[in-house]
Motif scaffolding. Sequence first.
Motif, short mmCIF file in Angstrom:
data_model
loop_
_atom_site.label_atom_id
_atom_site.label_comp_id
_atom_site.label_asym_id
_atom_site.label_seq_id
_atom_site.Cartn_x
_atom_site.Cartn_y
_atom_site.Cartn_z
N VAL A 95 6.92 -1.29 -5.20
CA VAL A 95 5.47 -1.48 -5.27
C VAL A 95 5.00 -2.49 -4.22
O VAL A 95 5.72 -3.40 -3.84
CB VAL A 95 5.02 -1.94 -6.67
N ASP A 96 3.75 -2.30 -3.79
CA ASP A 96 3.12 -3.23 -2.86
C ASP A 96 1.61 -3.10 -3.01
O ASP A 96 1.11 -2.08 -3.48
CB ASP A 96 3.55 -2.93 -1.42
N VAL A 97 0.90 -4.15 -2.59
CA VAL A 97 -0.55 -4.19 -2.70
C VAL A 97 -1.13 -4.65 -1.37
O VAL A 97 -0.60 -5.55 -0.72
CB VAL A 97 -1.01 -5.15 -3.82
N TYR A 98 -2.22 -4.00 -0.96
CA TYR A 98 -2.92 -4.35 0.27
C TYR A 98 -4.36 -4.70 -0.09
O TYR A 98 -5.00 -4.00 -0.88
CB TYR A 98 -2.89 -3.16 1.24
N TYR A 99 -4.86 -5.77 0.51
CA TYR A 99 -6.21 -6.25 0.19
C TYR A 99 -7.12 -6.11 1.40
O TYR A 99 -6.71 -6.35 2.53
CB TYR A 99 -6.16 -7.73 -0.22
#
Length: 169
Positions: free
Chosen positions: A5-9
């Motif tokens: 998993v990863d998150v980009y803002y």
Amino acid sequence: MIVAVDVYYEENKAKSVGVIFQSWEDSKPLEIITSYTENPPEYEPGFFYKRELPCIRELLKGTDINQIHTIVVDGYVYLNDEKKPGLGHYVYTDFAGEIPVIGVAKSAFHDNEAFVQKVYRGNSSKPLYITSVGMELAVAAKHIRSMYGAYRFPHLLKLLDQQTKETRL
């Protein structure tokens, strides 16, 4: 199954992506899942998990969590030699300590060597920094080392990074 998993803002939105695969040696994902979060929590220095964890929690609602046996996060499980919890540890506790978590970081963190194993892949002289909870560190490092791809960063983790940053929010 395994999920990375990863998150980009971007501005007031977050895009969370999960790459689901069956085996550490897989060259292709079984599925790629995505979720979006409006107005994610602001970043607080030293409390990165407060921003990232709600997005990961929301993303994993799109899976049959009972089928997931390992979660891979972009970052650390422990932030220092005193086991200060990092994002990976908070993900682990969020799922009641039932799903092992492996942290894969691209850069070293100050005062963090006791619970980190360096993994060299391909011809790279730069390591990946592996941490884990719920799984022996040596086993976690072996899994990341065995992932498909000839380069420093395993193919499916590179795909995750690309998918996370692809298409503006």
